[in-house]
Design an enzyme around this catalytic site. Structure first.
Site, PDB file in Angstrom:
ATOM      1  CG  HIS A   1       3.455 -58.537 -43.916  1.00 37.33           C
ATOM      2  ND1 HIS A   1       3.078 -59.515 -44.810  1.00 37.33           N
ATOM      3  CD2 HIS A   1       3.660 -59.174 -42.739  1.00 37.33           C
ATOM      4  CE1 HIS A   1       3.051 -60.693 -44.191  1.00 37.33           C
ATOM      5  NE2 HIS A   1       3.403 -60.516 -42.940  1.00 37.33           N
TER       6      HIS A   1
ATOM      7  CB  CYS B   1       3.709 -65.273 -41.819  1.00 38.32           C
ATOM      8  SG  CYS B   1       2.808 -63.896 -42.547  1.00 38.32           S
ATOM      9  CG  LEU B   2      -1.158 -64.191 -37.923  1.00 37.09           C
ATOM     10  CD1 LEU B   2      -1.823 -62.922 -37.402  1.00 37.09           C
ATOM     11  CD2 LEU B   2      -1.688 -65.415 -37.194  1.00 37.09           C
TER      12      LEU B   2
ATOM     13  CD  GLN C   1       0.127 -59.994 -42.061  1.00 42.09           C
ATOM     14  OE1 GLN C   1       0.454 -59.255 -41.144  1.00 42.09           O
ATOM     15  NE2 GLN C   1       0.148 -61.307 -41.958  1.00 42.09           N
TER      16      GLN C   1
ATOM     17  CG  HIS D   1       7.349 -61.166 -40.035  1.00 43.32           C
ATOM     18  ND1 HIS D   1       7.584 -62.494 -40.315  1.00 43.32           N
ATOM     19  CD2 HIS D   1       6.038 -60.956 -40.360  1.00 43.32           C
ATOM     20  CE1 HIS D   1       6.471 -63.046 -40.785  1.00 43.32           C
ATOM     21  NE2 HIS D   1       5.518 -62.140 -40.814  1.00 43.32           N
ATOM     22  CD  GLU D   2       3.901 -58.308 -38.571  1.00 51.71           C
ATOM     23  OE1 GLU D   2       3.140 -58.112 -39.536  1.00 51.71           O
ATOM     24  OE2 GLU D   2       4.053 -59.432 -38.053  1.00 51.71           O
TER      25      GLU D   2
ATOM     26  N   GLY E   1       2.190 -60.129 -34.386  1.00 53.32           N
ATOM     27  CA  GLY E   1       2.247 -58.929 -35.213  1.00 53.32           C
ATOM     28  C   GLY E   1       1.301 -59.053 -36.395  1.00 53.32           C
TER      29      GLY E   1
END
Ligand code: ZN
Length: 165
Positions: free
Chosen positions: A137, A91-92, A51, A133-134, A46
């Site tokens: 953000h 997480c990226l 981000q 999670h996304e 995701g």
């Protein structure tokens, strides 16, 4: 299409709230195409627009291992959630960190497509977890916010040290 740079914790831009999209234009199409390409290249499941420094409420999810195009959610809202479970997340934007977070594993969401069409969808398991999670953000929250205060301090110190090199 282009690969977008992914902001890394503790970059303060990750703390800003994204804004609702009301213009469904070519610039939105470009953002979505770039997010999809960047997600594929990063081998993540995701990615949310903030981000990459773009404060529009857009996220892409791919739990298909690349066998299907990523799902696109514009202006997502959670209509209901249930069945909390403890899940392992990464997480990226917080490379190298894995943490256990309590999330709903059943979710009903409403969002818009890249064309502005409203849809509703039931999600469960990793799919539900990934969406929450996304969506965090989009609100300027990160999964590390759900971890213990001590764990957060250690992660922050490590991220600062890594950013100096
Ligand atoms: Zn993330």
């Amino acid at each position: 299409m282009a690969l977008l740079p992914i902001l890394a914790y503790p970059d303060p831009r990750l703390r800003r709230r994204s804004l609702r999209v009301d213009t469904f234009d070519a610039s939105l199409d470009t953002l979505i195409a770039d997010l999809c390409e960047t997600l594929r290249a990063s081998r993540g499941i995701g990615l949310a627009a903030p981000q990459t420094g773009d404060l529009r409420q857009v996220l892409v999810v791919d739990l298909s291992d690349g066998s299907a195009p990523p799902e696109v959610y514009v202006n997502p809202e959670i209509l209901s959630r249930s069945t909390p479970g403890l899940v392992e997340e990464s997480c990226l934007s917080v490379p190298g960190v894995i943490g256990n977070v309590v999330r709903a594993t059943q979710l009903r969401v409403r969002a818009q497509s890249s064309r502005g069409e409203v849809f509703e969808r039931e999600l469960d398991g990793m799919h539900a977890v990934c969406l929450q999670h996304e969506m965090d953000h989009l609100a300027g929250r990160l999964f590390v916010d759900h971890l213990s205060p001590l764990r957060r301090i250690l992660i922050r110190l490590r991220a600062r040290a890594a950013n100096r090199h």
